[in-house]
Motif scaffolding. Structure first.
Motif, PDB file in Angstrom:
ATOM      1  N   ASP A 153      59.397  44.426 -34.773  1.00  0.00           N
ATOM      2  CA  ASP A 153      58.914  44.222 -36.208  1.00  0.00           C
ATOM      3  C   ASP A 153      57.743  45.464 -36.542  1.00  0.00           C
ATOM      4  O   ASP A 153      56.711  45.223 -36.065  1.00  0.00           O
ATOM      5  N   TYR A 154      57.915  46.512 -37.310  1.00  0.00           N
ATOM      6  CA  TYR A 154      57.318  47.414 -37.490  1.00  0.00           C
ATOM      7  C   TYR A 154      56.622  47.425 -38.867  1.00  0.00           C
ATOM      8  O   TYR A 154      55.795  47.977 -39.527  1.00  0.00           O
ATOM      9  N   ILE A 189      50.067  46.368 -34.216  1.00  0.00           N
ATOM     10  CA  ILE A 189      49.802  46.276 -32.780  1.00  0.00           C
ATOM     11  C   ILE A 189      50.237  47.520 -31.908  1.00  0.00           C
ATOM     12  O   ILE A 189      51.009  48.343 -32.692  1.00  0.00           O
ATOM     13  N   THR A 190      49.927  47.872 -30.978  1.00  0.00           N
ATOM     14  CA  THR A 190      50.020  48.860 -30.312  1.00  0.00           C
ATOM     15  C   THR A 190      51.739  48.867 -29.934  1.00  0.00           C
ATOM     16  O   THR A 190      52.246  47.916 -29.647  1.00  0.00           O
ATOM     17  N   ALA A 246      55.793  44.840 -24.767  1.00  0.00           N
ATOM     18  CA  ALA A 246      55.733  43.654 -23.562  1.00  0.00           C
ATOM     19  C   ALA A 246      56.092  42.243 -24.404  1.00  0.00           C
ATOM     20  O   ALA A 246      56.844  41.576 -23.606  1.00  0.00           O
ATOM     21  N   ALA A 247      55.756  42.052 -25.774  1.00  0.00           N
ATOM     22  CA  ALA A 247      56.154  40.831 -26.374  1.00  0.00           C
ATOM     23  C   ALA A 247      57.638  40.717 -26.211  1.00  0.00           C
ATOM     24  O   ALA A 247      58.096  39.572 -26.416  1.00  0.00           O
ATOM     25  N   ASN A 248      58.342  41.855 -26.398  1.00  0.00           N
ATOM     26  CA  ASN A 248      59.920  41.735 -26.621  1.00  0.00           C
ATOM     27  C   ASN A 248      60.693  42.229 -25.271  1.00  0.00           C
ATOM     28  O   ASN A 248      61.667  42.197 -25.211  1.00  0.00           O
ATOM     29  N   SER A 249      59.785  42.077 -24.234  1.00  0.00           N
ATOM     30  CA  SER A 249      60.421  42.479 -22.823  1.00  0.00           C
ATOM     31  C   SER A 249      61.328  43.709 -22.920  1.00  0.00           C
ATOM     32  O   SER A 249      62.310  43.731 -22.180  1.00  0.00           O
ATOM     33  N   LEU A 250      60.797  44.763 -23.491  1.00  0.00           N
ATOM     34  CA  LEU A 250      61.394  46.046 -23.544  1.00  0.00           C
ATOM     35  C   LEU A 250      60.723  47.157 -22.753  1.00  0.00           C
ATOM     36  O   LEU A 250      59.581  46.751 -22.471  1.00  0.00           O
ATOM     37  N   ASP A 251      61.228  47.995 -22.128  1.00  0.00           N
ATOM     38  CA  ASP A 251      60.635  48.978 -21.119  1.00  0.00           C
ATOM     39  C   ASP A 251      59.834  50.049 -22.245  1.00  0.00           C
ATOM     40  O   ASP A 251      60.470  50.659 -23.064  1.00  0.00           O
ATOM     41  N   LEU A 252      58.714  50.158 -21.953  1.00  0.00           N
ATOM     42  CA  LEU A 252      57.774  51.188 -22.732  1.00  0.00           C
ATOM     43  C   LEU A 252      58.363  52.563 -22.741  1.00  0.00           C
ATOM     44  O   LEU A 252      58.251  53.406 -23.697  1.00  0.00           O
TER      45      LEU A 252
END
Length: 204
Positions: free
Chosen positions: A16-17, A23-24, A30-36
């Motif tokens: 959600d952008y 947010i950063t 992290a909130a969406n369990s995705l690899d940064l």
């Protein structure tokens, strides 16, 4: 905001952008369990060429773009989606996957969006285009609060439609409804993003 293609990438990842975009990237991943690292790599791979973005437009051109590209399109498409939803609910009443309540929700959104867009076109945008001789913190805060409500409605659409998945025995009207909803939701998210993250910060 300044990187063409970034919003499409975020949308495809389910990030959600717009309403939840303050947010950063690290926190969102992290909130969406995705690899940064994967996200950053894909962002760096986007072409940073001469493609213009809404951020490049002056305020008058930007507000006119919002009106023609989003306001007019929402006003045209949403009433048709209401009719399609009501038809699907009536014809397929009792089906396990019928989006019961979708027509009523879309009617509510149509009413709220119509008033919201009128306030922008008749009051807020003219003030911005004339140089904003008065503080705009309050009206902008009110518009952003309404954006949050629009975002909540989009989440409810996802819930009612099982993330816009048409059942295997879904008719053509059902498919047309979900296809139209996909476009409408993408447009509304982009609309809110442009206002929250590009237009409004110019006057805060």
């Amino acid at each position: 905001v300044a990187l063409p293609g970034a919003t499409a990438l975020f949308r495809n990842m389910g990030l959600d952008y717009c309403c939840g975009g303050q947010i950063t990237l690290k926190a969102a991943a992290a909130a969406n369990s995705l690899d940064l690292v994967t996200i950053v790599t894909q962002l760096r791979g986007l072409k940073q060429d001469s493609v213009s973005s809404p951020a490049d437009l002056d305020t008058g051109s930007l507000t006119e773009t919002i009106i023609t590209r989003f306001h007019r399109v929402h006003s045209k498409e949403l009433p048709e989606l209401v009719q399609l939803a009501e038809r699907v609910e009536a014809v397929h009443e009792g089906h396990a996957s019928v989006p019961a309540g979708l027509g009523a929700l879309l009617k509510t959104m149509l009413g709220e969006l119509t008033i919201h867009m009128q306030k922008e076109e008749l009051v807020l945008f003219p003030q911005m285009n004339n140089g904003a001789t008065m503080p705009l913190q309050f009206p902008i805060s009110a518009m952003m609060a309404e954006h949050q409500e629009h975002g909540a409605h989009l989440e409810e659409i996802k819930r009612l439609t099982d993330n816009l998945v048409v059942p295997t025995d879904g008719c053509m009207t059902w498919r047309a409804l979900y296809s139209g909803l996909t476009k409408f939701m993408d447009d509304l998210i982009e609309h809110i993003h442009i206002e929250n993250n590009i237009l409004f910060p110019r006057f805060l």
